[in-house]
Motif scaffolding. Structure first.
Motif, PDB file in Angstrom:
ATOM      1  N   ARG A  96      34.329  25.807  44.038  1.00 30.42           N
ATOM      2  CA  ARG A  96      33.903  26.262  42.709  1.00 30.42           C
ATOM      3  C   ARG A  96      32.796  25.369  42.157  1.00 30.42           C
ATOM      4  O   ARG A  96      31.805  25.854  41.599  1.00 30.42           O
ATOM      5  N   GLU A 140      31.756  32.770  35.112  1.00 32.53           N
ATOM      6  CA  GLU A 140      33.040  32.587  35.780  1.00 32.53           C
ATOM      7  C   GLU A 140      33.318  33.722  36.762  1.00 32.53           C
ATOM      8  O   GLU A 140      33.826  33.493  37.866  1.00 32.53           O
ATOM      9  N   THR A 141      33.001  34.952  36.345  1.00 31.17           N
ATOM     10  CA  THR A 141      33.163  36.083  37.256  1.00 31.17           C
ATOM     11  C   THR A 141      32.276  35.915  38.477  1.00 31.17           C
ATOM     12  O   THR A 141      32.681  36.204  39.613  1.00 31.17           O
ATOM     13  N   GLU A 144      33.865  33.161  40.733  1.00 34.91           N
ATOM     14  CA  GLU A 144      35.092  33.620  41.374  1.00 34.91           C
ATOM     15  C   GLU A 144      34.803  34.681  42.430  1.00 34.91           C
ATOM     16  O   GLU A 144      35.484  34.755  43.464  1.00 34.91           O
ATOM     17  N   THR A 155      42.235  32.682  45.149  1.00 36.32           N
ATOM     18  CA  THR A 155      41.757  31.995  43.943  1.00 36.32           C
ATOM     19  C   THR A 155      42.828  31.777  42.882  1.00 36.32           C
ATOM     20  O   THR A 155      42.548  31.134  41.871  1.00 36.32           O
TER      21      THR A 155
END
Length: 252
Positions: A96, A140-141, A144, A155
């Motif tokens: 991440r 964030e999308t 991920e 995740t």
């Protein structure tokens, strides 16, 4: 498919049911951890019992060895599973951080990765560009999506402690079952061993049936396969104990 099953599936796929299911917090399923612990626990303790019987040791010695191995191996396996899941979670966090850095430094390159990922899924033209724009509009999308699609990582739901406890408890509970007959002093050693054999066989079969619920295997086939694996381990332990007794004169 009969009408009852079809009605149940249609009920599960109503819009409000789908929304409720997708909104529910995702949780890591710990049944695989428990199955792994149960199989290993039963194999470990019954192998000790079988090896002791093959070597001609007394029931007391077999019980002591079995309990000692149950505690030590159960703890070791739980710690190993904890470390494995913890390392997996640390790796996920590192990926991440890397993706966040890449978005900061080469955002267009990261957008192109999203574009090619969904292009390979069959999206083209304006539809593809809308998908890319929608995903990349939320950082964030975006991250991920890259973690799941580019790196193929799970995740959500990684809990080292819960995985360790599931493994340890299953190891202890299932692994203790083959030792129960050895805590019955009114049985002679041969009957204790035969009773332990029957209990272990039942445990292997039940674990295999439980495994079929996780991996969607035929119930009977999964039970018999696990029973055969456990039986092979027990046979190897018996042969080893018998050979050691013959070679080194071990036993009472």
């Amino acid at each position: 498919m009969n009408d009852r099953r079809r009605d149940a599936l249609e009920q599960e796929h109503r819009p409000e049911m789908i929304e409720r299911r997708l909104r529910a917090p995702s949780r890591h399923r710990h049944l695989p951890d428990a199955i792994l612990g149960g199989i290993d626990g039963c194999v470990t303790t019954f192998a000790v019992v079988t090896g002791a019987f093959g070597a001609g040791f007394s029931s007391t010695v077999a019980l002591v060895l079995g309990v000692a191995n149950l505690l030590a191996d159960g703890f070791s396996m739980a710690i190993s599973n904890y470390e494995a899941v913890h390392a997996q979670r640390e790796h996920l966090d590192g990926v991440r951080r890397t993706e966040h850095h890449h978005i900061d430094v080469v955002p267009e390159g990261e957008r192109e990765e999203i574009r090619q990922i969904f292009q390979r899924k069959g999206f083209t033209g304006e539809t593809l560009e809308r998908v890319v724009e929608t995903i990349c509009s939320n950082r964030e999308t975006w991250v991920e999506t890259m973690v799941a699609e580019e790196h193929g990582l799970q995740t959500v739901g990684l809990s080292p402690m819960r995985s360790a406890w599931a493994t340890f408890l299953a190891f202890m509970v299932v692994g203790a079952m083959p030792l129960v007959p050895y805590a019955m002093p009114w049985l002679d050693p041969t009957r204790q061993f035969l009773a332990s054999l029957a209990v272990a066989g039942l445990m292997f079969f039940l674990i295999g049936m439980g495994k079929s619920l996780v991996y969607h295997q035929p119930l009977l086939t999964s039970g018999l396969r696990t029973l055969l694996i456990g039986g092979a381990a027990a046979g190897l332990a018996f042969f080893t104990g018998y050979l050691a007794q013959a070679m080194f004169g071990l036993g009472p």
